[in-house]
Scaffold this motif. Structure first.
Motif, short mmCIF file in Angstrom:
data_model
loop_
_atom_site.label_atom_id
_atom_site.label_comp_id
_atom_site.label_asym_id
_atom_site.label_seq_id
_atom_site.Cartn_x
_atom_site.Cartn_y
_atom_site.Cartn_z
N PRO A 182 64.41 33.21 48.29
CA PRO A 182 63.68 31.85 49.02
C PRO A 182 64.68 31.62 50.34
N ASN A 183 64.17 31.00 51.09
CA ASN A 183 64.89 30.35 52.40
C ASN A 183 65.72 31.52 53.40
N VAL A 204 66.28 39.48 54.64
CA VAL A 204 67.53 39.02 53.98
C VAL A 204 68.15 37.87 55.20
N ASP A 205 69.01 37.34 54.89
CA ASP A 205 69.61 36.27 55.59
C ASP A 205 71.07 36.61 55.87
N ALA A 206 71.28 36.92 57.37
CA ALA A 206 72.49 37.14 57.95
C ALA A 206 73.70 36.20 57.84
N ARG A 207 73.06 34.96 57.60
CA ARG A 207 74.04 34.02 57.51
C ARG A 207 74.88 34.12 56.16
N ASP A 208 74.14 34.20 55.17
CA ASP A 208 74.60 34.26 53.69
C ASP A 208 75.32 35.74 53.40
N THR A 235 59.22 50.52 53.91
CA THR A 235 59.83 49.38 53.91
C THR A 235 60.87 48.97 55.11
N ILE A 236 60.59 48.09 56.02
CA ILE A 236 61.61 47.69 56.94
C ILE A 236 62.41 46.55 56.47
N LEU A 237 63.88 46.80 56.73
CA LEU A 237 64.75 45.83 56.13
C LEU A 237 64.98 45.18 57.46
N VAL A 238 64.77 43.61 57.35
CA VAL A 238 65.17 42.77 58.55
C VAL A 238 66.35 41.71 58.12
N ALA A 239 67.33 41.78 58.99
CA ALA A 239 68.23 40.77 58.75
C ALA A 239 67.95 39.50 59.76
N ASN A 240 67.39 38.60 59.19
CA ASN A 240 67.23 37.34 60.02
C ASN A 240 68.31 36.22 60.21
N LYS A 241 68.23 35.28 61.20
CA LYS A 241 69.22 34.32 61.19
C LYS A 241 70.44 35.03 62.23
N THR A 270 55.01 35.53 51.51
CA THR A 270 54.91 35.53 50.30
C THR A 270 56.06 34.24 49.80
N GLY A 271 55.88 33.96 48.42
CA GLY A 271 56.91 33.04 48.22
C GLY A 271 58.39 33.75 47.80
N GLY A 272 59.37 32.87 47.58
CA GLY A 272 60.64 33.35 47.54
C GLY A 272 60.66 33.99 46.07
#
Length: 447
Positions: free
Chosen positions: A12-13, A91-95, A115-121, A58-60
């Motif tokens: 999530p988030n 995934v979340d780069a901030r966390d 699968t493409i791994l994406v680091a967001n934010k 999709t949902g978290g």
């Protein structure tokens, strides 16, 4: 929506919906809205450098769901991954890297999908420093992006398209059409397939979701071949309640991608639900021919049949060109109308009109109802022609595409259909800015 399915997965988030909206915005900008259709925003058609894909939000992901809602979300994520051709793992780069990401990575490796791994934010150098940590997930090189600020989208899409299988070349044959039977679970799709084939080629059961795999069958009809595609809603690994409609919608989406004409089957006792409208919207947006079949007609009391017909026609007034047949797959009532109607729609979808026919229809339409002014400016149509590669698609070269009001777009759609036909087929009207020289000559003539 005529390409492979890509699911965005993550806890999530992390920004999955933001990425979906970012990618959808590219497509929505060039495709006309479909009035009257209810849209499920978890799906988005995306076009990137000539390649069409369907992105599924999709949902978290919850590794250990507790509540019924969390279980349902988990099942929907599983359903999306099972039907996807590729996965965007976000995934979340901030966390930074956390245990939940590692659990998802373990599960995705078992799914064995590209699968493409994406680091967001990744919005600052500080977040960028976190990105290399995600190599530990073992799902490939992380692609840093900021979905909110539209950064890194090109490298993401380039990596995604490289991971997808080559797009098959669809070769149209003069005597072979694909008819997809789509609809919610338990409306009688498998029973209808068997009625059309005249033999038990599909598993039929009163429990929603008995069909375990997509089932194509070829039928010869009047020396022609029609490929029938059964898309009954299924349940995976014994799942009974949660996610059935969601899974069936994904299956319908795949079938629509492969068909020429979609037969939307609905239950006469429930016409027409929001889920039926969702599927209809996908068919029309994909530019496929469509017919509506109201099943279990034999169970409707005679005194209610007029009411049910009026309701079906009212709900489908946004696509009034769609033919409606009333059938009973169980008894065979009205089933003999389906193949002739489907073949007629298929032929309409292949139709090519002459340039003179099209020019005359557009000329008369503009003379009857000239484009309205937008401020001090008026839309001018300099040229219209049928696209050579896309079915039922017309290109309009105009002085400024931004002057095309929605109501005038719909007016031209209706006039083209009145003058040229295309029964059962959605028309695509694409407005592009005319070349500068043509624009200047036309403006001079107008003065």
């Amino acid at each position: 929506m005529t390409g492979p399915i890509v699911a965005i997965v993550g806890r999530p988030n992390v920004g999955k919906s933001t990425l979906l909206n970012r990618l959808a915005g590219r497509r929505i900008a060039v495709v006309a809205d479909l009035p009257g259709t209810t849209r499920d925003r978890i799906f988005a058609p995306v076009s990137w450098e000539g390649r069409d894909i369907t992105v599924v939000d999709t949902g978290g992901w919850q590794a250990d769901p507790q509540s019924p809602l969390e279980h349902k979300v988990r099942y929907q994520v599983e359903a999306a991954i099972a039907r996807a051709d590729a996965i965007i793992f976000m995934v979340d780069a901030r966390d930074g890297l956390i245990a939940a990401d590692e659990e998802i990575a373990d599960w995705l490796r078992q799914a064995d999908k590209p699968t493409i791994l994406v680091a967001n934010k990744v919005d600052s150098p500080r977040q960028a420093e976190q990105v290399p940590d995600f190599y530990r997930l073992g799902t490939g090189e992380p692609v840093p992006i900021s979905a909110h600020h539209n950064r890194g989208i090109r490298p993401l899409m380039d990596a995604l398209l490289a991971a997808l299988p080559d797009q098959p070349v669809s070769v149209a044959t003069p005597d072979r059409a694909r008819l997809a039977i789509v609809g919610r679970p338990n409306v009688g799709k498998s029973t209808l397939l068997n009625a059309l084939l005249g033999e038990e080629r599909a598993v039929v059961d009163e429990t929603p979701g008995t069909t375990r795999d997509s089932l194509d069958a070829v039928i010869r009809w009047r020396r022609k071949e029609i490929v029938l595609v059964d898309t009954a809603g299924i349940k995976r690994r014994g799942r009974i309640e949660a996610g059935v409609d969601y899974y069936s919608l994904l299956r319908a989406l795949q079938a629509v991608n492969r068909c020429d004409v979609a037969l939307l089957l609905v239950d006469a006792g429930e016409v027409i639900t929001a889920q039926d409208m969702h599927i209809a919207g996908y068919v029309l947006e994909a530019g496929k021919g469509m017919m509506l079949a109201v099943n279990k007609w034999d169970l409707v009391p005679e005194e209610r049949k007029k009411e049910v017909k009026q309701k079906a026609e009212r709900r489908f007034r946004f696509a009034s060109y769609t033919p409606i047949v009333y059938i009973s797959a169980q008894t065979g009532q009205g089933v003999n109308k389906i193949l002739p109607q489907a073949w007629e729609i298929w032929q309409e979808r292949q139709k090519r009109v002459t340039q003179s026919e099209l020019s005359e229809v557009v000329k008369q339409a503009m003379a009857t109802h000239p484009p309205p002014h937008t401020g001090s400016r008026r839309l001018r149509i300099y040229r219209a022609y049928q696209d050579e590669t896309q079915a039922a698609t017309f290109i309009f070269e105009v002085n400024d595409p931004r002057l095309v009001h929605f109501s005038y777009h719909r007016y031209l759609d209706n006039r083209l259909r009145e003058g040229l036909g295309f029964h059962g087929v959605p028309l695509r009207l694409i407005f592009t800015k005319a070349r500068r020289k043509m624009d200047a000559r036309a403006e001079a003539r107008a003065k």
